[in-house]
Design a protein around this motif. Sequence first.
Motif, PDB file in Angstrom:
ATOM      1  N   UNK A  77      10.495  -5.477  -7.795  1.00  0.00           N
ATOM      2  CA  UNK A  77      11.644  -6.237  -7.314  1.00  0.00           C
ATOM      3  C   UNK A  77      12.151  -5.655  -6.001  1.00  0.00           C
ATOM      4  N   UNK A  78      12.266  -4.352  -5.929  1.00  0.00           N
ATOM      5  CA  UNK A  78      12.737  -3.679  -4.712  1.00  0.00           C
ATOM      6  C   UNK A  78      11.781  -3.945  -3.542  1.00  0.00           C
TER       7      UNK A  78
ATOM      8  N   UNK B 181       0.824  -1.209   0.000  1.00  0.00           N
ATOM      9  CA  UNK B 181       0.000   0.000   0.000  1.00  0.00           C
ATOM     10  C   UNK B 181       0.863   1.267   0.000  1.00  0.00           C
ATOM     11  N   UNK B 182       1.936   1.260   0.787  1.00  0.00           N
ATOM     12  CA  UNK B 182       2.768   2.456   0.898  1.00  0.00           C
ATOM     13  C   UNK B 182       3.586   2.735  -0.366  1.00  0.00           C
ATOM     14  N   UNK B 183       3.783   1.718  -1.199  1.00  0.00           N
ATOM     15  CA  UNK B 183       4.574   1.913  -2.424  1.00  0.00           C
ATOM     16  C   UNK B 183       3.748   1.824  -3.700  1.00  0.00           C
ATOM     17  N   UNK B 184       2.451   1.870  -3.571  1.00  0.00           N
ATOM     18  CA  UNK B 184       1.554   1.714  -4.718  1.00  0.00           C
ATOM     19  C   UNK B 184       1.893   2.667  -5.862  1.00  0.00           C
ATOM     20  N   UNK B 185       2.208   3.912  -5.545  1.00  0.00           N
ATOM     21  CA  UNK B 185       2.470   4.922  -6.572  1.00  0.00           C
ATOM     22  C   UNK B 185       3.708   4.601  -7.405  1.00  0.00           C
TER      23      UNK B 185
ATOM     24  N   UNK C  84       9.714  -6.518  -3.168  1.00  0.00           N
ATOM     25  CA  UNK C  84       9.825  -7.927  -2.777  1.00  0.00           C
ATOM     26  C   UNK C  84      11.090  -8.178  -1.965  1.00  0.00           C
ATOM     27  N   UNK C  85      12.212  -7.623  -2.425  1.00  0.00           N
ATOM     28  CA  UNK C  85      13.478  -7.793  -1.692  1.00  0.00           C
ATOM     29  C   UNK C  85      13.390  -7.191  -0.287  1.00  0.00           C
ATOM     30  N   UNK C  86      12.765  -6.027  -0.171  1.00  0.00           N
ATOM     31  CA  UNK C  86      12.618  -5.387   1.132  1.00  0.00           C
ATOM     32  C   UNK C  86      11.710  -6.209   2.050  1.00  0.00           C
ATOM     33  N   UNK C  87      10.629  -6.758   1.503  1.00  0.00           N
ATOM     34  CA  UNK C  87       9.722  -7.584   2.311  1.00  0.00           C
ATOM     35  C   UNK C  87      10.441  -8.812   2.850  1.00  0.00           C
ATOM     36  N   UNK C  88      11.222  -9.467   2.004  1.00  0.00           N
ATOM     37  CA  UNK C  88      11.959 -10.671   2.414  1.00  0.00           C
ATOM     38  C   UNK C  88      13.022 -10.314   3.450  1.00  0.00           C
TER      39      UNK C  88
END
Length: 141
Positions: free
Chosen positions: A121-122, A91-95, A124-128
């Motif tokens: 990609x960024x 949600x925070x990176x939707x834009x 997903x990497x941050x979530x992991x």
Amino acid sequence: MTDEIDAWFATAGPREGDLRGVDALVQAAAPGIDRQLVPVGSGQMLGYGLMPYRPKSAKETTMWPLIALAPQKRHLSLYVSAVVDGQYLAESRAAELGQVSCGKSCIRFASLDRVDTVALDRLLRDAVATTRAGGNDYSAS
């Protein structure tokens, strides 16, 4: 398991190519992440990185994927179950993600060519990385 996942992709018909493309992005962003079909309602989604999770309404902790992929009737849904500093990452990176629609943890898009794959990609990497470091507030661990 690979045969089951291949069969799952095949059931998506014309969306199979986009599903496989998103799957490749997830695996590139999270090398070695576990990948399995997860039952949801009467169907299945492709889940990555099972983690402990307990909804507020539940008494017991269950396992839920950090990332999950599902074909819908008119779009694809990519779920990123990551809350960092009180904000859902998706949600925070939707834009930043291109022509997508986002809910708290769900990114919806009609086709992969509408998504900014570098930004995805960024994310997903941050979530992991955040989950591995113990900073994902979505997880019950």
